[in-house]
Design a protein around this motif. Structure first.
Motif, short mmCIF file in Angstrom:
data_model
loop_
_atom_site.label_atom_id
_atom_site.label_comp_id
_atom_site.label_asym_id
_atom_site.label_seq_id
_atom_site.Cartn_x
_atom_site.Cartn_y
_atom_site.Cartn_z
N GLY A 1 -0.22 -4.88 4.68
CA GLY A 1 -1.37 -4.04 4.43
C GLY A 1 -2.09 -4.31 3.12
O GLY A 1 -3.33 -4.37 3.08
N MET A 2 -1.35 -4.46 2.04
CA MET A 2 -2.01 -4.64 0.76
C MET A 2 -2.80 -5.94 0.73
O MET A 2 -3.90 -6.00 0.17
CB MET A 2 -0.97 -4.60 -0.38
N ASP B 1 6.01 -1.82 7.01
CA ASP B 1 6.65 -2.57 8.10
C ASP B 1 6.94 -4.01 7.68
O ASP B 1 7.91 -4.61 8.15
CB ASP B 1 5.82 -2.51 9.40
N GLY B 2 6.14 -4.55 6.77
CA GLY B 2 6.41 -5.90 6.27
C GLY B 2 7.61 -5.92 5.34
O GLY B 2 8.56 -6.69 5.53
N SER B 3 7.59 -5.06 4.35
CA SER B 3 8.70 -4.99 3.38
C SER B 3 10.02 -4.72 4.09
O SER B 3 11.05 -5.34 3.80
CB SER B 3 8.44 -3.88 2.36
N ASN C 1 1.65 -0.11 9.75
CA ASN C 1 0.22 -0.34 10.01
C ASN C 1 -0.01 -1.66 10.73
O ASN C 1 -1.15 -2.08 10.94
CB ASN C 1 -0.60 -0.28 8.70
N GLN D 1 0.82 -1.21 0.00
CA GLN D 1 0.00 0.00 0.00
C GLN D 1 0.85 1.26 0.00
O GLN D 1 0.59 2.22 -0.74
CB GLN D 1 -0.88 0.01 1.26
N HIS D 2 1.88 1.25 0.85
CA HIS D 2 2.72 2.46 0.96
C HIS D 2 3.35 2.82 -0.38
O HIS D 2 3.54 3.99 -0.69
CB HIS D 2 3.82 2.22 2.01
N GLY E 1 7.38 -6.60 -8.22
CA GLY E 1 6.72 -6.23 -6.97
C GLY E 1 7.38 -6.89 -5.78
O GLY E 1 6.75 -7.63 -5.03
#
Ligand code: TPP
Lengths: 565, 178
Positions: free
Chosen positions: A469-470, A438-440, A465, A387-388, A411
């Protein structure tokens, strides 16, 4: 003069203009690293993972336009490069990857750390080499760099057995080399240019779809000239962002899955599409069978295989887009499309897309907007994936050429931090912001050590988040809000940064945002901000699952309950 | 997605791994290779491949371009609709005894094929021709019992004086040998 394979390799790199390499050594490349002090022109950056080395090489290549170089040892070192090589392949990034291989007599025997890396990377490299003859190394190095940067750029891998690095042979730097079967077409065919010009001159409702090809060939001025002369709105792909200043009056932003509604509507309604250095990726076209079936299409690309691959093309032009646009601009007539452009402006008024709602919490869109404002739009923005990444694409205004570096085709989560290392190495004076999820971030978090060791002043903004998120957004919209394996408890990122010797701040409330960004900008070195953003914020607009470009969810409708996803 | 059989001919550099690159690309792009035949050409550094593959014209054109893009390929051409000579060779080991042998020999003669080996209970037939000819011979021999068969797959060339690299069909932008 006699030289070892290692010396010939490094001499070749110097002659190719390489100033920086990224990677990690191991058994089979120790001789190469042992030789590096003899070539002080090359600065080696020790990353903490080979994936980081490959992404850093990509970031460097994308920031400079030069070939990025990464180095890994045989076996696991080589396989760790694979994600970055695939990423470079899909985004046409010039890269040379050098891997160690087991000694020639051991090849094929499952020797310690033997892996068939030329076999593994066959479908994700532009070309690759296994060096079996030490004397052929200089030629192979020249060819590899030539292949990586010419035509449609891409990654080239050179796999070098350890004993080749150590063997001494007579060294001849090859002035000439012969690649008889590799001849990229650079100039557009004059007859095709004429046909394209005719089509463009006749167009009533044209759009330009600009992709990364503009940036690769540096055709900024030519693109602008075409658009201005014929008054054609420009819409970009994700990787075409910053091909045209976003403040340009003819810029109508990004199309696609999370594109702006007006860009998608215009693409769908256009009677003529001039696609330049883009490849009709499904994230850009949405449902391909519904992609504007009535438009006449001019497709300009250096790769003939891209033409007609996804979309039927009326006038194909194979060539370097800068050359082709120069040729085309001579024959395209000055024109006006007042009504058409007014329609686009109406769409933009009706579907603004970039408005940010009022909120007391930290909205990610607001964070991006303020990073834009505080950096005055002059930063190089590098992102992770999710998302970011989309908010970064939408809410920063890219007015400077090639100022957005992101993993488009593959991606790849984890791209952001290492790619920003490469970007900062390539642009030492630039302000580089890494906008990460935060995941990436946690996929390549160890590169904080590289940033610290190299003293790179990268500003890191984590859009925290607490979710992948995505994926969570998809679960919310299409999987009954079942949040399976997406909640993500991260560490305290500010403390992590501190442990790496990097200062940081947390921004929990809206009023923390500006001071944190300003603090980051004041800091001469790296700085990390942990933005605790609204956890369940969604990216809008969004094309419906399997929908066409104009089947868009625009956020508000959902919140008002007007549309169900 | 109904297509038909296409014949692609490719001139490629004669180097290790080239066949692998070509075959791997076909697999990756979702094409099923019906046959592939490789051999030397009139030019020392080049090999020639004949690839028979199924697909629509648009799909095959995409495959042709992707193959052509490989650094090791000089030229790839779809000669399906050209006036072409296509041949394959088959070795067929047929069950035979004293009563059936002469009948088999007659059939082989009609097809201008050759008996290349004779054993007590079999004969081995060598036949060259287009696939139709090989197929019809096979169908006639089937009744006797086929013990073993090996086919080369198609090799092909256009008729007339043009050649893949230097023919009349050449376009100016075409890749050429230095
Ligand atoms: C290496 C990799 N694994 C998985 C995915 C699938 N994926 C796409 S976006 C995403 C979530 C990303 O989460 P985060 O980095 O926190 O960013 P956010 O979407 O929350 O902004 C995932 C798992 C991916 N793109 N790359």
């Amino acid at each position: 003069m006699k030289m070892t394979g290692a010396q010939m390799m490094l001499d070749g790199l110097v002659k190719e203009g390489v100033e920086v390499t990224f990677g990690i050594q191991g058994g089979k490349v120790i001789p190469l690293f042992d030789t590096m002090p003899q070539y002080p022109q090359i600065h080696h950056v020790l990353t903490r993972h080979e994936q980081g080395a490959a992404h850093a090489a990509e970031g460097y290549a994308r920031a400079t336009g030069k070939v990025g170089v990464c180095i890994a040892t045989s076996g696991p070192g080589a396989t760790n490069l694979v994600t970055g090589i695939a990423d470079a392949f899909l985004d046409s990034v010039p890269m040379v990857a050098i891997t160690g291989q087991v000694n020639r007599p051991d090849i094929g025997k499952d020797a310690f750390q033997e892996v068939d890396i030329t076999g593994i990377t066959l479908p994700i490299t532009k070309h690759n080499y296994l060096v079996l003859e030490t004397a052929s190394l200089p030629r192979i190095v020249r060819e590899a760099f030539y292949l990586a940067r010419t035509g449609r750029p891409g990654p080239v891998l050179i796999d070098v057995p350890g004993d080749v690095f150590m063997e001494q042979v007579e060294y001849h730097y090859p002035k000439e080399f012969d690649l008889p079967s590799y001849k990229p077409t650079l100039k557009g065919h004059p007859a095709q240019i004429k046909r394209a010009a005719k089509l463009i001159n006749e167009a009533k409702e044209p759009v330009i779809l600009a992709g990364r090809g503009i940036i690769v060939s540096g055709a900024y001025a030519e693109l602008k000239e075409l658009a201005e002369k014929a008054q054609i709105p420009i819409i970009t792909t994700l990787l075409g962002i910053s091909a045209i200043p976003e403040s340009h009056i003819l810029n109508y932003d990004m199309l696609g899955m999370h594109g702006m509604a007006y860009a998608n509507l215009a693409t769908d309604a256009a009677d003529t599409i001039i696609a330049i250095g883009m490849r009709f990726d499904d994230r850009a076209t949405a449902k391909i069978s519904a992609f504007n079936p009535h438009a006449r299409v001019v497709h300009i690309d250096i790769d003939p295989a891209e033409i007609g691959k996804n979309v039927k093309v009326d006038v194909p032009i194979v060539g370097d887009v800068k050359n082709v646009l120069t040729q085309l601009n001579k024959v395209v007539e000055s024109n006006q499309h007042v009504d058409w452009i007014a329609r686009l402006d109406d769409w933009r008024r009706e579907h603004p897309g970039l408005d940010i709602r009022d909120s007391e919490s930290v909205l990610p869109q607001y964070v991006v907007k303020l990073i834009y404002e505080v950096t005055k739009g002059k930063a190089t923005i590098v992102t992770g994936v999710g998302q970011h990444q989309m908010w970064a694409a939408q809410h920063y205004h890219y007015d400077h050429p090639n100022s957005f570096i992101t993993s488009g085709g593959l991606g790849t989560m984890g791209y952001g931090l290492p790619a920003s290392i490469g970007a900062q190495m390539g642009r030492p004076k630039a302000t580089v912001w890494c906008l990460d999820g935060d995941g990436s971030f946690q996929m390549t978090i160890q590169e904080l050590a590289t940033i610290q060791q190299e003293r790179l002043p990268i500003k890191i903004a984590i859009f925290n988040n607490g979710f992948l998120g995505m994926v969570r957004q998809w679960q919310e919209m299409f999987f009954g809000k079942r949040y399976v394996a997406t909640p993500l408890s991260g560490p305290d990122f500010v403390k992590v940064a501190e442990a790496y010797g990097i200062p940081g701040a947390m921004a929990k409330r809206k009023e923390d945002v500006v001071p944190a960004i300003e603090q980051a900008m004041k800091e001469p070195g790296p700085f990390l901000i942990d933005f605790r953003i609204e956890p369940e914020e969604n990216v809008y607009p969004m094309v419906k699952l399997g929908g066409s470009l104009i089947e868009l969810l625009e956020g508000e409708e959902i919140e008002k309950g007007v549309a169900t996803p | 997605m109904t297509g038909n059989k296409h014949t692609l001919v490719a001139l490629v550099e004669d180097r290790p791994g080239v066949l692998n690159r070509m075959a791997s690309l076909c697999r990756r792009r979702g094409f099923n290779i019906e046959s592939i035949a490789v051999g030397h050409t009139e030019t020392p550094r080049l090999s020639r491949m004949t690839i028979v593959v199924d697909g629509t014209n648009a799909m095959i054109e995409q495959l042709r371009k992707q193959l052509d893009k490989l650094v090791v390929t000089m030229k790839v051409s779809d000669i399906t609709s050209d006036d072409m000579i296509a041949r394959e060779l088959a070795l067929i080991k047929v069950k035979a005894n004293s009563t059936t042998r002469s009948e088999i020999i007659q059939i082989v003669d009609i097809f201008r094929a050759d008996i290349v080996d004779v054993a007590a209970d079999s004969v081995t037939v060598e036949v060259t021709g287009d696939e139709e000819k090989v197929e019809s011979l096979l169908s006639l021999l089937h009744g006797f019992g086929i013990k073993e068969m090996s086919r080369t797959g198609r090799i092909a060339m256009t008729r007339g004086s043009s050649s893949l690299l230097g023919g009349e069909k050449a376009t100016p932008a075409r890749r050429g040998l230095k």
